[in-house]
Design an enzyme around this catalytic site. Structure first.
Site, mmCIF file in Angstrom:
data_model
loop_
_atom_site.group_PDB
_atom_site.id
_atom_site.type_symbol
_atom_site.label_atom_id
_atom_site.label_comp_id
_atom_site.label_asym_id
_atom_site.label_seq_id
_atom_site.Cartn_x
_atom_site.Cartn_y
_atom_site.Cartn_z
ATOM 1 N N ASP A 12 0.850 -1.195 0.000
ATOM 2 C CA ASP A 12 0.000 0.000 0.000
ATOM 3 C C ASP A 12 0.885 1.244 0.000
ATOM 4 O O ASP A 12 0.977 1.986 0.988
ATOM 5 C CB ASP A 12 -0.944 -0.030 1.196
ATOM 6 C CG ASP A 12 -1.947 -1.166 1.112
ATOM 7 O OD1 ASP A 12 -2.291 -1.570 -0.024
ATOM 8 O OD2 ASP A 12 -2.381 -1.662 2.165
ATOM 9 N N LYS A 34 0.300 -8.074 -2.238
ATOM 10 C CA LYS A 34 -1.019 -7.560 -2.583
ATOM 11 C C LYS A 34 -0.880 -6.209 -3.268
ATOM 12 O O LYS A 34 -0.229 -5.298 -2.747
ATOM 13 C CB LYS A 34 -1.901 -7.404 -1.341
ATOM 14 C CG LYS A 34 -3.302 -6.874 -1.656
ATOM 15 C CD LYS A 34 -4.158 -6.774 -0.413
ATOM 16 C CE LYS A 34 -3.881 -5.520 0.387
ATOM 17 N NZ LYS A 34 -4.380 -4.285 -0.297
ATOM 18 N N ASP A 61 -6.045 -6.849 -5.439
ATOM 19 C CA ASP A 61 -7.147 -6.534 -4.533
ATOM 20 C C ASP A 61 -7.855 -5.255 -4.991
ATOM 21 O O ASP A 61 -7.669 -4.189 -4.402
ATOM 22 C CB ASP A 61 -6.604 -6.375 -3.112
ATOM 23 C CG ASP A 61 -7.698 -6.152 -2.091
ATOM 24 O OD1 ASP A 61 -8.848 -6.548 -2.358
ATOM 25 O OD2 ASP A 61 -7.411 -5.575 -1.017
ATOM 26 N N LEU A 62 -8.682 -5.382 -6.024
ATOM 27 C CA LEU A 62 -9.419 -4.237 -6.555
ATOM 28 C C LEU A 62 -10.912 -4.299 -6.234
ATOM 29 O O LEU A 62 -11.657 -3.391 -6.569
ATOM 30 C CB LEU A 62 -9.204 -4.123 -8.067
ATOM 31 C CG LEU A 62 -7.756 -3.928 -8.504
ATOM 32 C CD1 LEU A 62 -7.666 -3.778 -10.018
ATOM 33 C CD2 LEU A 62 -7.115 -2.732 -7.813
ATOM 34 N N LYS A 63 -11.349 -5.369 -5.620
ATOM 35 C CA LYS A 63 -12.724 -5.505 -5.125
ATOM 36 C C LYS A 63 -13.754 -5.109 -6.186
ATOM 37 O O LYS A 63 -14.563 -4.196 -6.002
ATOM 38 C CB LYS A 63 -12.912 -4.674 -3.849
ATOM 39 C CG LYS A 63 -11.992 -5.077 -2.701
ATOM 40 C CD LYS A 63 -12.260 -4.241 -1.462
ATOM 41 C CE LYS A 63 -11.339 -4.635 -0.320
ATOM 42 N NZ LYS A 63 -9.931 -4.238 -0.567
ATOM 43 N N ASP A 66 -19.766 -4.558 -9.864
ATOM 44 C CA ASP A 66 -20.448 -3.932 -10.998
ATOM 45 C C ASP A 66 -21.429 -4.956 -11.551
ATOM 46 O O ASP A 66 -21.648 -6.009 -10.945
ATOM 47 C CB ASP A 66 -19.420 -3.503 -12.054
ATOM 48 C CG ASP A 66 -19.827 -2.241 -12.807
ATOM 49 O OD1 ASP A 66 -20.982 -2.212 -13.304
ATOM 50 O OD2 ASP A 66 -19.016 -1.311 -12.908
ATOM 51 N N THR A 126 -12.938 -4.840 6.945
ATOM 52 C CA THR A 126 -12.460 -4.908 8.331
ATOM 53 C C THR A 126 -12.439 -3.549 9.018
ATOM 54 O O THR A 126 -12.222 -3.464 10.218
ATOM 55 C CB THR A 126 -11.054 -5.534 8.398
ATOM 56 O OG1 THR A 126 -10.165 -4.804 7.550
ATOM 57 C CG2 THR A 126 -11.087 -6.988 7.980
ATOM 58 N N ARG A 187 -2.467 -7.596 13.464
ATOM 59 C CA ARG A 187 -1.685 -6.662 14.262
ATOM 60 C C ARG A 187 -1.029 -7.402 15.423
ATOM 61 O O ARG A 187 -1.603 -8.349 15.971
ATOM 62 C CB ARG A 187 -2.571 -5.551 14.837
ATOM 63 C CG ARG A 187 -3.164 -4.606 13.792
ATOM 64 C CD ARG A 187 -2.096 -3.709 13.194
ATOM 65 N NE ARG A 187 -2.673 -2.700 12.316
ATOM 66 C CZ ARG A 187 -2.894 -2.869 11.020
ATOM 67 N NH1 ARG A 187 -2.610 -4.030 10.447
ATOM 68 N NH2 ARG A 187 -3.404 -1.900 10.287
ATOM 69 N N ARG A 217 1.086 -2.485 7.174
ATOM 70 C CA ARG A 217 1.886 -1.568 7.982
ATOM 71 C C ARG A 217 2.838 -2.236 8.971
ATOM 72 O O ARG A 217 3.961 -1.757 9.136
ATOM 73 C CB ARG A 217 0.954 -0.578 8.712
ATOM 74 C CG ARG A 217 0.499 0.562 7.815
ATOM 75 C CD ARG A 217 -0.683 1.328 8.386
ATOM 76 N NE ARG A 217 -1.931 0.593 8.220
ATOM 77 C CZ ARG A 217 -3.133 1.117 8.375
ATOM 78 N NH1 ARG A 217 -3.258 2.383 8.702
ATOM 79 N NH2 ARG A 217 -4.220 0.402 8.187
#
Length: 237
Positions: A12, A34, A61-63, A66, A126, A187, A217
């Site tokens: 990301d 990803k 991961d473009l979800k 449509d 999430t 996490r 992260r």
């Protein structure tokens, strides 16, 4: 995935250059990378090709969400990029999910690929809790909505879901044999939650039934990303 390592690193980051620098550092110790909306919008399909050029597995991961025909075409394009996984929103409905799975199978066959990429359904993000669902008009708890959408995904023939760590035990108890569960929201006790509201540690998630862990992260923002990834991997053994 060719050699099983459950860690999928979320790249990301805003540029392809940053993504590839991280990927070169992390490729020997993680299972896949990803590529999400930020990176794909900035760097396009070329970043997927570059990651594949490293020999890395890619989770796109473009979800997609449509009408069925549009999603089917998008899935076919993703399969031609040789990704291992891709995402669609289960809230797009039964016909859309069926079209996505069929497009993945047909395109992989036409391209002579050994495996059909895993089309993963996304149920409830999430970052959302029951209060947030209510604000968008869903008058059910997160768990109930996840269960409802998961059942629809199985009916559509999907072979995997993205789910929060806190829904893992429920979904694993319900899911068909061989069904894959991919889990973000990982996490450690020392990590900031950020915008994630439903989290577990990597070990807890695997013990609850996850097949793959999407981690961003805690690895990418660490002073030494490779060391952070190695530490998480060691915690699973």
């Amino acid at each position: 995935m060719a050699s099983y390592n459950p860690i999928i690193v979320a790249l990301d980051v805003p540029t392809g250059e940053q993504a590839m620098a991280l990927a070169r550092q992390l490729a020997p110790v993680v299972g896949a990378f990803k590529v999400g909306s930020e990176l794909f919008t900035a760097a396009g399909p070329e970043v997927v090709r570059q990651l594949r050029g490293l020999g890395a597995q890619v989770f796109l991961d473009l979800k997609f969400h449509d009408i069925p025909n549009t999603v089917a075409r998008a899935v076919a394009a993703a399969v031609r990029l040789e990704v291992s996984m891709l995402t669609i929103h289960t809230s797009g409905g039964l016909a859309m999910m069926k079209a996505a799975e069929e497009a993945a199978r047909q395109t992989a066959l036409q391209a002579g690929q050994d495996r059909v990429p895993l089309v993963l359904g996304v149920t409830v993000l999430t970052s959302m809790d029951t209060q947030e669902l209510a604000r968008v008009g869903v008058g059910q708890s997160v768990g109930h909505q996840v269960e409802r959408l998961a059942s629809l995904a199985w009916e559509a023939g999907l072979r995997g879901l993205v789910c929060s760590p806190l829904e893992l035990t429920m979904l694993r108890s319900m899911a068909p044999r061989g069904f894959q569960l991919v889990t973000p929201g990982i996490r450690g006790p020392e990590d900031a939650l950020g915008d994630q509201k439903r989290v577990l540690s990597a070990r807890e998630a695997m013990e609850a039934g996850a097949n793959y862990l999407v981690i961003g992260r805690p690895i990418c923002a660490a002073p030494d990303p490779r060391a952070a990834a190695e530490k998480i991997l060691a915690s699973l053994n």
